[in-house]
Write an enzyme that holds these catalytic residues in place. Sequence first.
Site, PDB file in Angstrom:
ATOM      1  CB  THR A  39      -3.653  -1.852  -5.793  1.00  0.00           C
ATOM      2  OG1 THR A  39      -2.998  -1.088  -6.814  1.00  0.00           O
ATOM      3  CG2 THR A  39      -3.248  -1.318  -4.434  1.00  0.00           C
ATOM      4  N   GLY A  40      -5.262  -4.188  -7.027  1.00  0.00           N
ATOM      5  CA  GLY A  40      -6.000  -5.092  -7.889  1.00  0.00           C
ATOM      6  C   GLY A  40      -5.823  -4.941  -9.384  1.00  0.00           C
ATOM      7  CB  THR A  41      -7.034  -2.449 -11.862  1.00  0.00           C
ATOM      8  OG1 THR A  41      -8.354  -2.491 -11.315  1.00  0.00           O
ATOM      9  CG2 THR A  41      -7.116  -2.361 -13.370  1.00  0.00           C
ATOM     10  CE  LYS A  72      -5.547   1.306 -12.558  1.00  0.00           C
ATOM     11  NZ  LYS A  72      -4.798   1.179 -11.302  1.00  0.00           N
ATOM     12  CG  HIS A 106      -3.431   7.330  -8.769  1.00  0.00           C
ATOM     13  ND1 HIS A 106      -2.804   8.460  -8.313  1.00  0.00           N
ATOM     14  CD2 HIS A 106      -3.840   6.666  -7.667  1.00  0.00           C
ATOM     15  CE1 HIS A 106      -2.836   8.490  -6.990  1.00  0.00           C
ATOM     16  NE2 HIS A 106      -3.453   7.407  -6.582  1.00  0.00           N
ATOM     17  CG  HIS A 127      -8.883   5.697  -3.287  1.00  0.00           C
ATOM     18  ND1 HIS A 127      -9.065   6.175  -4.549  1.00  0.00           N
ATOM     19  CD2 HIS A 127      -7.710   5.005  -3.314  1.00  0.00           C
ATOM     20  CE1 HIS A 127      -8.052   5.791  -5.313  1.00  0.00           C
ATOM     21  NE2 HIS A 127      -7.218   5.087  -4.590  1.00  0.00           N
ATOM     22  CG  ASP A 173      -3.985   2.649  -1.979  1.00  0.00           C
ATOM     23  OD1 ASP A 173      -3.195   2.112  -2.766  1.00  0.00           O
ATOM     24  OD2 ASP A 173      -4.819   3.507  -2.334  1.00  0.00           O
ATOM     25  CB  SER A 219      -9.198  -1.945  -6.659  1.00  0.00           C
ATOM     26  OG  SER A 219     -10.378  -1.651  -5.951  1.00  0.00           O
ATOM     27  N   GLY A 220      -7.339  -0.035  -5.043  1.00  0.00           N
ATOM     28  CA  GLY A 220      -7.139   1.047  -4.081  1.00  0.00           C
ATOM     29  C   GLY A 220      -8.408   1.499  -3.378  1.00  0.00           C
TER      30      GLY A 220
END
Length: 305
Positions: A206-208, A183, A179, A267, A240, A234-235
Amino acid sequence: MTESLPARPDGPSAPRRFGLIAHRLHRQHADSALTQWSRACEPLVRALRLELFVVGGAFDALLRDEQLLDHPGLHRLPNGREGGLMRVVSRVAGGLLPGDALDGVVFLMDPVDPSSTFPEAQALKRQCVTHGKPFVPTLAGALEWVAVEALQAGLPAESVAPLAPLLALEEQTVALIAHDARKRDMVAFADAHFDLLSRYEARVATGTTGGLLNELAWSRGWPAGQPWVTRYQSGPLGGDAQIAELVLDGACEKVVFFEDPHVARQHEADIQLMERAVWSAGHRCSCLNSPAMASQWAQALQRLA
């Protein structure tokens, strides 16, 4: 074996204390996940003198299957409907008296058991994450975590040999998810244990988070332009869920998921979907859900190098 919760003995050699819970699916027959775990881990549980505080239904299943019968560290808590799980939550947070605290929890979870959504089940995981204590919801993770405890306690590598397939990183894929508030912790974890994580056959993210990890890898000499992790969405955009499908397909055996337990997420449903996929694939997939838990795991596995 007793209904009481004895206080932790003083001193650095005091045994570790874990809550033990199992949904009905994982304790209702003689080859259930709970019985598989106790059979495989009994020698290490005894060698470590682990204190196990077992919620009623799981305790009764151990008795039925004649597992750990004379282990002095086995203690019965009330059934879940009588507050047994709530007591575990309290003791993860420290309990009411000195010596009450538990060091972690094994909770063999069934994703379609209605009680998985009860407040006490959700609070248990949240308190484990908040206090940096292991929350272990799958059979694969429960087997692996006893090996982690053994290696951290200084037991020889040979003692965990029966669990070696779970520790064979070169044959596995790991997912790295964090999250926003976590990060930086994920990047620090990957930096501190870069060589260990590089042993995995593959890494996904996931993306970032994936972008940050690839930048880290390139700064450490990973071939320029060659991704260290495969990035998904990304989430909030479905990452996810994409990783959940990998888990369900048997294409991802480890999820390192650094959660922020203090912030509501838009999300949240996607996060729960991914977690429930891990529970569904619990015989082959495990999850590390806090920096503290992941660091314990990494330090233990480095003892095998």
